[in-house]
Motif scaffolding. Structure first.
Motif, mmCIF file in Angstrom:
data_model
loop_
_atom_site.group_PDB
_atom_site.id
_atom_site.type_symbol
_atom_site.label_atom_id
_atom_site.label_comp_id
_atom_site.label_asym_id
_atom_site.label_seq_id
_atom_site.Cartn_x
_atom_site.Cartn_y
_atom_site.Cartn_z
ATOM 1 N N CYS A 1 0.888 -1.260 -0.087
ATOM 2 C CA CYS A 1 -0.122 0.011 -0.126
ATOM 3 C C CYS A 1 0.701 1.196 -0.029
ATOM 4 C CB CYS A 1 -0.996 -0.082 1.168
ATOM 5 S SG CYS A 1 -0.285 0.191 2.730
ATOM 6 N N ASP A 2 0.079 2.626 -0.034
ATOM 7 C CA ASP A 2 1.017 3.607 -0.076
ATOM 8 C C ASP A 2 1.257 3.940 1.410
ATOM 9 O OD1 ASP A 2 1.849 6.511 0.032
ATOM 10 O OD2 ASP A 2 0.501 6.731 -1.819
ATOM 11 N N ALA A 3 2.643 4.277 1.834
ATOM 12 C CA ALA A 3 3.077 4.700 3.233
ATOM 13 C C ALA A 3 2.106 5.767 3.738
ATOM 14 C CB ALA A 3 4.630 5.140 3.201
ATOM 15 N N LEU A 4 1.668 6.773 2.907
ATOM 16 C CA LEU A 4 0.744 7.703 3.550
ATOM 17 C C LEU A 4 -0.509 7.150 4.111
ATOM 18 C CD1 LEU A 4 1.015 10.261 0.683
ATOM 19 C CD2 LEU A 4 2.165 10.245 3.015
ATOM 20 N N ASP A 5 -1.031 5.926 3.760
ATOM 21 C CA ASP A 5 -1.994 5.442 4.340
ATOM 22 C C ASP A 5 -1.857 4.701 5.563
ATOM 23 O OD1 ASP A 5 -3.405 6.081 1.733
ATOM 24 O OD2 ASP A 5 -3.102 3.796 0.941
ATOM 25 N N LEU A 6 -0.720 4.624 6.249
ATOM 26 C CA LEU A 6 -0.635 4.113 7.496
ATOM 27 C C LEU A 6 -0.587 4.791 8.522
ATOM 28 C CD1 LEU A 6 2.321 1.527 6.264
ATOM 29 C CD2 LEU A 6 0.001 1.025 6.858
ATOM 30 N N VAL A 7 -1.052 4.683 9.573
ATOM 31 C CA VAL A 7 -1.192 5.186 11.031
ATOM 32 C C VAL A 7 -0.701 4.445 11.966
ATOM 33 C CG1 VAL A 7 -2.608 6.401 12.726
ATOM 34 C CG2 VAL A 7 -2.958 6.672 10.152
ATOM 35 N N TRP A 8 0.386 4.861 12.945
ATOM 36 C CA TRP A 8 0.863 4.066 14.098
ATOM 37 C C TRP A 8 -0.080 4.281 15.418
ATOM 38 C CZ3 TRP A 8 4.314 1.384 11.654
ATOM 39 C CH2 TRP A 8 5.026 2.099 10.612
ATOM 40 N N THR A 9 -0.369 3.197 15.745
ATOM 41 C CA THR A 9 -1.459 3.174 17.030
ATOM 42 C C THR A 9 -0.765 2.286 17.900
ATOM 43 O OG1 THR A 9 -2.537 1.059 16.250
ATOM 44 C CG2 THR A 9 -3.371 2.978 15.149
ATOM 45 N N SER A 10 -1.531 2.146 19.230
ATOM 46 C CA SER A 10 -1.038 1.323 20.298
ATOM 47 C C SER A 10 -1.353 -0.133 20.093
ATOM 48 C CB SER A 10 -1.710 1.925 21.494
ATOM 49 O OG SER A 10 -3.145 1.597 21.487
ATOM 50 N N GLY A 11 -1.955 -0.560 19.002
ATOM 51 C CA GLY A 11 -2.393 -1.936 18.871
ATOM 52 C C GLY A 11 -3.737 -2.134 18.077
ATOM 53 N N ALA A 12 -4.064 -3.305 17.874
ATOM 54 C CA ALA A 12 -5.237 -3.586 17.076
ATOM 55 C C ALA A 12 -6.556 -2.924 17.727
ATOM 56 C CB ALA A 12 -5.083 -5.293 16.716
ATOM 57 N N PRO B 1 -7.494 4.981 4.449
ATOM 58 C CA PRO B 1 -7.184 5.923 3.331
ATOM 59 C C PRO B 1 -6.719 7.173 3.710
ATOM 60 C CG PRO B 1 -9.510 5.130 3.476
ATOM 61 C CD PRO B 1 -8.852 4.650 4.909
ATOM 62 N N ALA B 2 -5.667 7.644 3.041
ATOM 63 C CA ALA B 2 -4.942 8.981 3.224
ATOM 64 C C ALA B 2 -5.800 10.308 2.975
ATOM 65 C CB ALA B 2 -3.665 8.928 2.660
ATOM 66 N N ARG B 3 -6.529 9.915 1.748
ATOM 67 C CA ARG B 3 -7.416 10.899 1.119
ATOM 68 C C ARG B 3 -8.855 10.890 1.766
ATOM 69 N NH1 ARG B 3 -6.246 9.152 -4.377
ATOM 70 N NH2 ARG B 3 -4.044 9.648 -4.624
ATOM 71 N N GLY B 4 -9.411 12.227 1.820
ATOM 72 C CA GLY B 4 -10.623 12.615 2.187
ATOM 73 C C GLY B 4 -10.651 12.843 3.716
ATOM 74 N N PRO B 5 -11.639 13.266 4.098
ATOM 75 C CA PRO B 5 -11.741 13.624 5.868
ATOM 76 C C PRO B 5 -11.681 12.233 6.692
ATOM 77 C CG PRO B 5 -14.148 13.693 4.719
ATOM 78 C CD PRO B 5 -13.020 13.501 3.587
ATOM 79 N N PHE B 6 -11.116 12.443 7.758
ATOM 80 C CA PHE B 6 -10.822 11.325 8.614
ATOM 81 C C PHE B 6 -11.269 12.007 10.048
ATOM 82 C CE2 PHE B 6 -8.668 8.286 11.247
ATOM 83 C CZ PHE B 6 -9.014 7.206 10.642
ATOM 84 N N HIS B 7 -11.939 10.907 10.845
ATOM 85 C CA HIS B 7 -12.411 11.416 12.377
ATOM 86 C C HIS B 7 -11.614 10.866 13.057
ATOM 87 C CE1 HIS B 7 -15.667 13.326 10.054
ATOM 88 N NE2 HIS B 7 -15.676 12.190 9.435
ATOM 89 N N PRO B 8 -10.724 11.196 13.800
ATOM 90 C CA PRO B 8 -9.671 10.615 14.461
ATOM 91 C C PRO B 8 -10.236 10.188 15.798
ATOM 92 C CG PRO B 8 -9.071 12.898 14.544
ATOM 93 C CD PRO B 8 -10.242 12.801 13.499
ATOM 94 N N LEU B 9 -9.841 9.145 16.444
ATOM 95 C CA LEU B 9 -10.542 8.699 17.878
ATOM 96 C C LEU B 9 -9.771 9.454 18.902
ATOM 97 C CD1 LEU B 9 -12.105 6.554 19.331
ATOM 98 C CD2 LEU B 9 -9.949 5.002 19.361
ATOM 99 N N LEU B 10 -8.471 9.535 18.743
ATOM 100 C CA LEU B 10 -7.661 10.347 19.787
ATOM 101 C C LEU B 10 -7.455 11.669 19.358
ATOM 102 C CD1 LEU B 10 -4.865 7.803 20.858
ATOM 103 C CD2 LEU B 10 -7.200 8.118 21.740
ATOM 104 N N LEU B 11 -7.768 12.736 20.138
ATOM 105 C CA LEU B 11 -7.790 14.052 19.587
ATOM 106 C C LEU B 11 -6.361 14.880 20.326
ATOM 107 C CD1 LEU B 11 -11.496 14.759 20.096
ATOM 108 C CD2 LEU B 11 -10.211 14.282 17.778
#
Ligand code: PLP
Length: 370
Positions: free
Chosen positions: A58-69, A210-220
């Motif tokens: 996939c594209d590297a821009l599509d990846l987000v680091w998190t604390s786990g699954a 997806p890196a494109r389009g609006p994203f509603h993050p869980l952690l603010l």
């Protein structure tokens, strides 16, 4: 102690431990800081992102680091619920991990449809095919491999059906990654993974979204991860995770690892007459045996007795080992609560030997003989 509970968590690989120590010493800056030490840490994350993108395809821009699954799953449903119509539904396989099922039910109350599975524990593709002809959910979620049975799910086919229907697809690939090649998973709209299931550190994972389009993050509360996940990134954790994944991917495919498991399963009926191996006829992870034990006895007894003989095994679900709640996975496969209460899971690792499997078989014989 011989460890047969790798689906719950895995020991840290030496390469991952070294990578963690190196990163903690080398990248002391905050990746968001404007000075060179910050930039250096940010550059290390960039390299890791490219590397993971290469493994997943996939594209590297599509990846987000998190604390786990678990965090990744909640993020997916939170994001979708914020952008979806009030009556939108999500379709989730009946055998998903609780972190998917619970997040779906929380963010889409009374709007979760369960995708049924066969007696062998495989998602019913025909059900999905027919249902997608009639309506379109906001999301379909099907895991890559089940944590309790090891049964592989037809995620590539689900992806195709979803693509054709224009429906986003979320694949929890926690148990697949590191045991089977990850390539292709990046084609799914959302993918979750966590390091501690393949020899990386706990509390580190990722979400492909997806890196494109609006994203509603869980952690603010911060602009990190392009605004998709606030909070200072765990640089040593991420680098350690990638070191573990690189080591696993370099050793795949791992067909030879399935041999001792196959020998063990062949022996089992002679040792435990009446035993049933769940999903036996299906493609499964090479490391997992989910066994419906013959006696109508408490499976805790088995776990405790095997523990005394030096074997760490599980009663079933990865995170909830030790809890005695009846398994929703086994129920979805058509097993009664009484049957589900007799299931033991043996999950080997990358260095488990034929002798270890043989020793487990002997220990089962000993416990069975009383
Ligand atoms: N998904 C699956 C299939 C799992 O087996 C697990 C852990 O057991 C998870 C998700 C949750 O992972 P974590 O507890 O690392 O967030």
């Amino acid at each position: 102690m011989i460890y047969f509970d790798h689906n719950a968590t895995t020991p840290l690989l030496p390469a991952a431990r070294q990578a963690w120590l190196d990163a903690a010493a080398r990248f002391i800056g905050n990746p968001s800081s404007p000075h060179r030490l910050g930039a250096r840490a940010d550059a290390a994350l960039h390299v890791a992102r490219e590397q993971l993108a290469g493994f997943l395809g996939c594209d590297a821009l599509d990846l987000v680091w998190t604390s786990g699954a678990t965090e990744s799953s909640s993020t997916v449903f939170h994001h979708l619920a914020r952008g979806a119509a009030a009556d939108a539904t999500v379709w989730v396989s009946a055998i998903e991990h609780p972190c998917v099922l619970a997040a779906a039910r929380h963010y889409f109350p009374n709007r979760v449809r369960l995708i049924p599975v066969t007696r062998g524990g495989v998602v019913e593709l025909d059900w999905l095919r027919m249902a997608l002809k009639k309506s379109r959910p906001a999301l379909v979620a099907v895991m890559a491999a089940n944590n309790e049975t090891g049964v592989l799910q037809p995620w590539r086919e689900v992806l195709e059906l979803c693509r054709a229907a224009g429906v986003p697809f979320f694949c929890d690939a926690v148990q697949w990654i590191g045991k089977l090649p990850a390539h292709g998973l990046g084609g799914c709209d959302f993918v979750s993974g966590c390091a501690h299931k393949f020899g990386g550190p706990r509390g580190t994972g990722f979400l492909k979204c997806p890196a494109r389009g609006p994203f509603h993050p869980l952690l603010l509360g911060g602009p990190q991860e392009e605004g998709r996940r606030a909070g200072t990134e765990n640089v040593p954790g991420v680098l350690s995770m990638l070191a573990a994944l690189a080591a696993r991917e370099a050793a795949l495919p791992a067909e030879k690892l399935a041999k001792p498991r196959a020998t063990f399963e062949k022996k089992l009926p002679a040792i435990l007459p009446g035993v049933e191996i769940l999903g036996a006829g299906e493609a499964r992870l090479w490391n997992t045996v989910s066994a419906l034990m013959p006696e109508a006895d408490c499976r805790r007894r088995w776990v405790v007795k095997l523990d005394k003989l030096g074997f760490a095994v599980s009663t079933g679900s990865a995170c909830a080992s030790g809890q005695e709640e009846s398994s929703h996975v086994l129920a979805a496969m058509g097993h009664t609560p009484a049957e589900a209460a007799r299931v033991l899971r043996f999950s080997s690792g990358w260095v488990t030997t034929a002798a270890d499997w043989n020793a487990l078989a002997q220990a089962l014989r000993q416990v069975h003989a009383g």
